[in-house]
Design a protein around this motif. Structure first.
Motif, PDB file in Angstrom:
ATOM      1  N   GLU A   1      12.253 -15.280 -12.498  1.00 48.19           N
ATOM      2  CA  GLU A   1      11.609 -15.738 -11.117  1.00 48.19           C
ATOM      3  C   GLU A   1      11.936 -14.643  -9.916  1.00 48.19           C
ATOM      4  OE1 GLU A   1      10.357 -19.493  -8.537  1.00 48.19           O
ATOM      5  OE2 GLU A   1      11.577 -20.003 -10.259  1.00 48.19           O
ATOM      6  N   ALA A   2      13.163 -14.586  -9.837  1.00 48.18           N
ATOM      7  CA  ALA A   2      13.559 -14.017  -8.617  1.00 48.18           C
ATOM      8  C   ALA A   2      13.160 -12.542  -8.564  1.00 48.18           C
ATOM      9  CB  ALA A   2      15.218 -13.938  -8.597  1.00 48.18           C
ATOM     10  N   ILE A   3      12.989 -12.046  -9.746  1.00 45.65           N
ATOM     11  CA  ILE A   3      13.073 -10.180  -9.861  1.00 45.65           C
ATOM     12  C   ILE A   3      11.396  -9.909 -10.142  1.00 45.65           C
ATOM     13  CG2 ILE A   3      15.220  -9.688 -10.182  1.00 45.65           C
ATOM     14  CD1 ILE A   3      14.166  -9.201 -13.131  1.00 45.65           C
ATOM     15  N   THR A   4      10.552 -11.214 -10.354  1.00 48.09           N
ATOM     16  CA  THR A   4       9.239 -10.596 -10.884  1.00 48.09           C
ATOM     17  C   THR A   4       8.319  -9.798  -9.862  1.00 48.09           C
ATOM     18  OG1 THR A   4       8.880 -12.457 -12.330  1.00 48.09           O
ATOM     19  CG2 THR A   4       7.186 -11.691 -11.325  1.00 48.09           C
ATOM     20  N   LEU A   5       8.435 -10.341  -8.552  1.00 52.63           N
ATOM     21  CA  LEU A   5       7.805  -9.573  -7.279  1.00 52.63           C
ATOM     22  C   LEU A   5       8.369  -8.177  -7.375  1.00 52.63           C
ATOM     23  CD1 LEU A   5       5.424  -9.814  -5.406  1.00 52.63           C
ATOM     24  CD2 LEU A   5       7.207 -10.505  -3.644  1.00 52.63           C
ATOM     25  N   PRO A   6       9.606  -8.056  -7.101  1.00 51.05           N
ATOM     26  CA  PRO A   6       9.920  -6.450  -6.895  1.00 51.05           C
ATOM     27  C   PRO A   6       9.680  -5.731  -8.150  1.00 51.05           C
ATOM     28  CG  PRO A   6      11.725  -8.079  -6.297  1.00 51.05           C
ATOM     29  CD  PRO A   6      10.739  -8.753  -6.937  1.00 51.05           C
ATOM     30  N   CYS A   7       9.597  -5.871  -9.224  1.00 50.71           N
ATOM     31  CA  CYS A   7       9.344  -5.332 -10.451  1.00 50.71           C
ATOM     32  C   CYS A   7       7.750  -5.175 -10.498  1.00 50.71           C
ATOM     33  CB  CYS A   7       9.759  -6.155 -11.799  1.00 50.71           C
ATOM     34  SG  CYS A   7      11.454  -6.277 -12.171  1.00 50.71           S
ATOM     35  N   ALA A   8       7.002  -6.071 -10.258  1.00 50.73           N
ATOM     36  CA  ALA A   8       5.572  -5.985 -10.158  1.00 50.73           C
ATOM     37  C   ALA A   8       5.061  -5.089  -9.190  1.00 50.73           C
ATOM     38  CB  ALA A   8       4.755  -7.217  -9.843  1.00 50.73           C
ATOM     39  N   ILE A   9       5.690  -4.906  -7.963  1.00 48.18           N
ATOM     40  CA  ILE A   9       5.081  -3.924  -6.928  1.00 48.18           C
ATOM     41  C   ILE A   9       5.881  -2.666  -7.022  1.00 48.18           C
ATOM     42  CG2 ILE A   9       4.987  -3.684  -4.304  1.00 48.18           C
ATOM     43  CD1 ILE A   9       4.587  -6.564  -3.859  1.00 48.18           C
ATOM     44  N   LEU A  10       7.119  -2.631  -7.156  1.00 46.85           N
ATOM     45  CA  LEU A  10       7.938  -1.233  -7.106  1.00 46.85           C
ATOM     46  C   LEU A  10       7.960  -0.676  -8.441  1.00 46.85           C
ATOM     47  CD1 LEU A  10      11.053  -2.286  -5.010  1.00 46.85           C
ATOM     48  CD2 LEU A  10       9.080  -1.347  -4.316  1.00 46.85           C
ATOM     49  N   SER A  11       7.905  -1.443  -9.638  1.00 45.28           N
ATOM     50  CA  SER A  11       7.598  -0.731 -10.946  1.00 45.28           C
ATOM     51  C   SER A  11       6.403  -0.759 -11.668  1.00 45.28           C
ATOM     52  CB  SER A  11       8.867  -1.387 -11.879  1.00 45.28           C
ATOM     53  OG  SER A  11       8.944  -0.771 -12.943  1.00 45.28           O
ATOM     54  N   GLY A  12       5.676  -1.805 -11.415  1.00 45.28           N
ATOM     55  CA  GLY A  12       4.377  -1.829 -12.064  1.00 45.28           C
ATOM     56  C   GLY A  12       4.352  -2.684 -13.229  1.00 45.28           C
ATOM     57  N   LYS A  13       5.774  -3.068 -13.768  1.00 48.06           N
ATOM     58  CA  LYS A  13       5.841  -3.615 -14.897  1.00 48.06           C
ATOM     59  C   LYS A  13       7.118  -4.306 -14.931  1.00 48.06           C
ATOM     60  CE  LYS A  13       7.283   0.540 -17.084  1.00 48.06           C
ATOM     61  NZ  LYS A  13       6.961   1.715 -18.005  1.00 48.06           N
ATOM     62  N   ILE A  14       7.356  -5.401 -15.973  1.00 48.18           N
ATOM     63  CA  ILE A  14       8.471  -5.986 -16.270  1.00 48.18           C
ATOM     64  C   ILE A  14       8.593  -6.003 -17.618  1.00 48.18           C
ATOM     65  CG2 ILE A  14       7.509  -8.091 -16.002  1.00 48.18           C
ATOM     66  CD1 ILE A  14      10.078  -9.334 -15.153  1.00 48.18           C
TER      67      ILE A  14
ATOM     68  N   HIS B   1       1.064  -1.219  -0.052  1.00 47.58           N
ATOM     69  CA  HIS B   1       0.215  -0.165  -0.135  1.00 47.58           C
ATOM     70  C   HIS B   1       0.797   1.266   0.055  1.00 47.58           C
ATOM     71  CE1 HIS B   1      -3.091   2.950   1.129  1.00 47.58           C
ATOM     72  NE2 HIS B   1      -2.267   3.153   2.435  1.00 47.58           N
ATOM     73  N   TRP B   2       1.923   1.254   0.777  1.00 48.21           N
ATOM     74  CA  TRP B   2       2.803   2.549   0.973  1.00 48.21           C
ATOM     75  C   TRP B   2       3.648   2.453  -0.207  1.00 48.21           C
ATOM     76  CZ3 TRP B   2       1.137   5.418   4.902  1.00 48.21           C
ATOM     77  CH2 TRP B   2       0.564   4.717   5.728  1.00 48.21           C
ATOM     78  N   LEU B   3       4.300   1.513  -0.583  1.00 48.75           N
ATOM     79  CA  LEU B   3       5.183   1.404  -2.097  1.00 48.75           C
ATOM     80  C   LEU B   3       4.748   2.006  -3.053  1.00 48.75           C
ATOM     81  CD1 LEU B   3       7.126  -1.847  -0.954  1.00 48.75           C
ATOM     82  CD2 LEU B   3       7.739   0.616  -0.644  1.00 48.75           C
ATOM     83  N   GLU B   4       3.324   1.324  -3.393  1.00 46.81           N
ATOM     84  CA  GLU B   4       2.479   1.924  -4.661  1.00 46.81           C
ATOM     85  C   GLU B   4       2.351   3.457  -4.457  1.00 46.81           C
ATOM     86  OE1 GLU B   4      -0.850  -0.699  -4.862  1.00 46.81           O
ATOM     87  OE2 GLU B   4       0.515  -2.374  -6.063  1.00 46.81           O
ATOM     88  N   GLN B   5       1.976   4.031  -3.460  1.00 46.55           N
ATOM     89  CA  GLN B   5       1.830   5.302  -3.068  1.00 46.55           C
ATOM     90  C   GLN B   5       3.229   6.013  -3.934  1.00 46.55           C
ATOM     91  OE1 GLN B   5       0.203   7.159   0.158  1.00 46.55           O
ATOM     92  NE2 GLN B   5      -0.313   5.034   0.785  1.00 46.55           N
ATOM     93  N   ILE B   6       4.296   5.817  -3.232  1.00 41.64           N
ATOM     94  CA  ILE B   6       5.541   6.275  -3.888  1.00 41.64           C
ATOM     95  C   ILE B   6       5.762   6.087  -5.119  1.00 41.64           C
ATOM     96  CG2 ILE B   6       8.080   6.094  -3.625  1.00 41.64           C
ATOM     97  CD1 ILE B   6       7.617   4.908  -0.771  1.00 41.64           C
ATOM     98  N   ARG B   7       5.458   5.270  -6.030  1.00 42.72           N
ATOM     99  CA  ARG B   7       5.467   4.702  -7.070  1.00 42.72           C
ATOM    100  C   ARG B   7       4.878   5.600  -8.122  1.00 42.72           C
ATOM    101  NH1 ARG B   7       3.297  -0.662  -9.052  1.00 42.72           N
ATOM    102  NH2 ARG B   7       1.740   0.478  -9.376  1.00 42.72           N
ATOM    103  N   GLU B   8       3.580   6.150  -7.673  1.00 47.92           N
ATOM    104  CA  GLU B   8       2.815   7.133  -8.269  1.00 47.92           C
ATOM    105  C   GLU B   8       3.149   8.336  -8.499  1.00 47.92           C
ATOM    106  OE1 GLU B   8      -1.014   6.981  -6.722  1.00 47.92           O
ATOM    107  OE2 GLU B   8      -1.396   4.796  -7.176  1.00 47.92           O
ATOM    108  N   TYR B   9       4.076   8.887  -7.182  1.00 46.11           N
ATOM    109  CA  TYR B   9       4.790  10.075  -7.544  1.00 46.11           C
ATOM    110  C   TYR B   9       6.090  10.067  -8.081  1.00 46.11           C
ATOM    111  CZ  TYR B   9       0.335  11.770  -5.122  1.00 46.11           C
ATOM    112  OH  TYR B   9      -0.754  12.099  -4.706  1.00 46.11           O
ATOM    113  N   ALA B  10       6.602   9.077  -8.360  1.00 49.05           N
ATOM    114  CA  ALA B  10       8.033   9.359  -8.975  1.00 49.05           C
ATOM    115  C   ALA B  10       8.319   9.389 -10.397  1.00 49.05           C
ATOM    116  CB  ALA B  10       8.622   7.982  -8.391  1.00 49.05           C
TER     117      ALA B  10
END
Length: 286
Positions: free
Chosen positions: A262-275, A89-98
């Motif tokens: 496989e290792a980076i899919t979750l970080p990319c999905a949540i922090l970047s929103g895409k891969i 919830h918090w990380l996606e807020q940051i992503r939207e404003y970066a």
């Protein structure tokens, strides 16, 4: 070698051009929610928030101390992948404003199903080995954030001592810091698996009799902690590297490439929103 798994143990990401107005309100909300305080530093990043629930961890930093005064600054996070969903919830807020989401570094963990006494590791770049309470460290503690910093330890023993998990069989963990010299968009990180073979030799000792007598003795002394690799001559370090081919050499580069997505899919999905799997030039032109 079969049974080796690759994962990311911690990851550091920069969110660029985040407005102070957003961060000012954001830090109040998150600090209140978790009952923590923001601290102000005199070096590195000026504003810092550390959240550690015991199970989950997130470190937020904002604005480099010596950066020019501006309304927009870099916001850096350090987080364990297992905590990404918890803090989503918090990380996606940051992503939207970066403006951009950039990869800084991560710890790449190789879990190898052998005893630590049977796993031989040696730096190929002259990094000095330090031994402390059964853990092998390559380079000093002050270099913890540098590319290639490495530690090797008995993961099974650690899990048993902390009471977190019991596992069958043996498990030795080799963690290596992966930090790119160039700025990489997190979305395209899948295209840049780490190249660790140029930094470390890693092999399972299967038959010491296949070494020459002198080299076999040196390898045994290194494994028993009686000798450090840097205390041998360059000639014998080269001989160890060459003769280690008679054992079961672990290809760190190939293993990382095979399991990188496989290792980076979750970080990319949540922090970047895409891969993105496209070549870099195609990404930029799209």
């Amino acid at each position: 070698m079969n049974g080796v798994t690759v994962s990311i143990d911690r990851i550091v990401i920069d969110f660029t051009d985040v407005y102070w107005d957003f961060f000012n309100e954001f830090h109040k909300q998150i600090c209140h929610y978790y009952g923590v305080r923001m601290t102000v530093g005199e070096r590195g990043f000026q504003y810092r928030i550390r959240i550690n629930t015991g199970e989950q961890f997130l470190h937020i930093s904002y604005k480099l101390v010596f950066a020019p005064k501006t309304r927009k600054n870099t916001l850096r996070i350090e987080v364990y992948p297992k905590s990404l969903v918890y803090f989503r919830h918090w990380l996606e807020q940051i992503r939207e404003y970066a403006d951009q989401v950039l990869f800084v570094r991560c710890d790449v963990a190789f879990d190898i199903p052998v005893r630590i006494s049977d796993l031989f590791t040696m730096s190929t770049k002259g990094r000095k080995l330090r031994l402390f309470k059964g853990t092998r460290y390559y380079n000093g503690k002050h270099q913890r954030q540098e590319d290639g910093y490495c530690r090797v330890y008995d993961k099974k023993r650690q899990l048993l001592e902390t009471g977190r998990q019991k596992i069958r069989g043996e498990r030795t963990r080799m963690e290596i810091v992966y930090a790119s010299k160039e700025k990489i968009s997190l979305a395209t990180l899948v295209q840049y698996p780490p190249q660790f073979n140029s930094k470390y030799l890693c092999a399972v000792l299967t038959d010491l009799s296949k070494f020459s007598p002198k080299v076999g003795r040196l390898v045994k002394e290194i494994q028993q902690g009686e000798l450090l690799p840097q205390d041998t001559t360059p000639y014998y370090r080269k001989q160890i590297h060459e003769q280690m081919k008679t054992q079961e050499v672990i290809d760190l580069t190939v293993l990382a490439a095979e399991q990188w997505q496989e290792a980076i899919t979750l970080p990319c999905a949540i922090l970047s929103g895409k891969i993105s799997h496209l070549p870099v030039q195609e990404v930029h032109s799209s």
